[in-house]
Design an enzyme around this catalytic site. Sequence first.
Site, PDB file in Angstrom:
ATOM      1  CG  HIS A 198      -0.277   0.083   2.466  1.00 42.46           C
ATOM      2  ND1 HIS A 198       0.139  -1.112   3.145  1.00 42.46           N
ATOM      3  CD2 HIS A 198      -0.178   1.016   3.324  1.00 42.46           C
ATOM      4  CE1 HIS A 198       0.792  -0.838   4.160  1.00 42.46           C
ATOM      5  NE2 HIS A 198       0.298   0.616   4.551  1.00 42.46           N
ATOM      6  CG  ASP A 199       2.251   3.740   2.964  1.00 46.60           C
ATOM      7  OD1 ASP A 199       1.068   4.504   2.102  1.00 46.60           O
ATOM      8  OD2 ASP A 199       1.993   3.542   4.064  1.00 46.60           O
ATOM      9  CE  LYS A 250       4.026   6.289   3.655  1.00 43.26           C
ATOM     10  NZ  LYS A 250       4.012   6.261   5.288  1.00 43.26           N
ATOM     11  CG  HIS A 286       2.905   7.951  -0.885  1.00 40.23           C
ATOM     12  ND1 HIS A 286       2.290   8.828   0.033  1.00 40.23           N
ATOM     13  CD2 HIS A 286       2.311   6.768  -0.823  1.00 40.23           C
ATOM     14  CE1 HIS A 286       1.525   8.059   0.607  1.00 40.23           C
ATOM     15  NE2 HIS A 286       1.320   6.984   0.567  1.00 40.23           N
ATOM     16  CG  HIS A 340      -3.680   3.279   0.817  1.00 31.81           C
ATOM     17  ND1 HIS A 340      -2.710   3.715  -0.269  1.00 31.81           N
ATOM     18  CD2 HIS A 340      -2.818   3.727   1.897  1.00 31.81           C
ATOM     19  CE1 HIS A 340      -1.498   3.893   0.357  1.00 31.81           C
ATOM     20  NE2 HIS A 340      -1.571   4.165   1.762  1.00 31.81           N
ATOM     21  CG  HIS A 341      -3.236   7.997   1.632  1.00 30.11           C
ATOM     22  ND1 HIS A 341      -3.315   8.242   2.979  1.00 30.11           N
ATOM     23  CD2 HIS A 341      -2.162   7.411   1.205  1.00 30.11           C
ATOM     24  CE1 HIS A 341      -2.013   7.520   3.442  1.00 30.11           C
ATOM     25  NE2 HIS A 341      -1.528   7.324   2.371  1.00 30.11           N
ATOM     26  CG  ASP A 358      -2.197   2.687   6.302  1.00 26.54           C
ATOM     27  OD1 ASP A 358      -1.246   2.061   7.167  1.00 26.54           O
ATOM     28  OD2 ASP A 358      -2.112   3.604   5.730  1.00 26.54           O
TER      29      ASP A 358
END
Length: 346
Positions: free
Chosen positions: A209-210, A213, A238, A264-265, A293
């Site tokens: 998911h990240d 970054k 990101h 997801h953000h 998250d």
Amino acid sequence: MHILIVDDVPENIQVAMNILKEGEHTFSFATRGGEALTIIEREAAQLDLVLLDIMMPDVDGYSVCQSVKENPATSAIPIIFLSAKSNVDALSKCFALGAVDYITKPFHAEELLARVKTHTELYRAKKLLQQSNIELSTKIKFEHRRLSSELEDNQKEMIAMLAGLMESASDETGQHIYRVSEISALLAHYHPALSADDVEVVRHAAPMHDIGKMMVPYEILHKPGRYTEEEFQQMQEHPAHAYKLLGGSGRQLIRAAATIAHEHHEKWNGKGYPRGLQGEEIHIYGRIVALADVFDALSHARSYKDAWSIEKVVAYIEDHNGTQFDPELVNIFVEHLDEFRAITHQ
């Protein structure tokens, strides 16, 4: 070869059997059409040929042939008509009903032997070919499953490697990545619209998911204090970085990871980033990981914050029901809170 001889005159049956016994055939026989149909249904797997008279009491040969050909279990059995009728109409009707040959009585022994040999061998060859095709199809399906499983395992391994790289390059911990994966899978498990396959896809794709970054400058990613507005804007890029990295894949797990990382953000009310998607415009996988998250991040300490109590985390999620989070997922989360709480202690 097993042959059924059907004729209302027993002497004709005996003549045919005497001729054909030289070919080491086995026989069944019937003197009436109804009796023949019973034998054909019972012995369909063993029968290699039916020799069928036309003119019989109760059920004639035409009707027998039609019934055999209409039944999927018997339709492939070859039928040769044996009849004293020699006119074109009779011949045409026999072939129209699906017969493979027609022999006029009285027949010559050599003719009967030759035609029976041709059609029984052809039928056996067709059955062998069909069986070979079935075996080949089975092998192909097995090989396809094996290759698909191997490809899926390769995708999972690659995701695990990238997740490990992300852990070393960002502020994410391995425990957080694992917990988000398990929380997401549990949310997917209880979601009524998702299947067991969806649960496994979410479980294996959520750790990415990240991943975006890794493209954020190190000094921003590891900054201990608050971000400036410019730094926060760079951090918000990101998800787009992740989608550029993963979005071109044609593989299911990688595509799912790209969607999760990209969305997801996003927030249920449309005030998230990077695209401001709203409600069900956000993929269900993205909505699931968004909740997972936040739940795990708030429940654990980071370099820039202390861990929140579980009560405070739940209150935050409920306060943001319908604004930040999908209401259906919040209901699932609250209903099964003890199970989600257990994951945070792993």
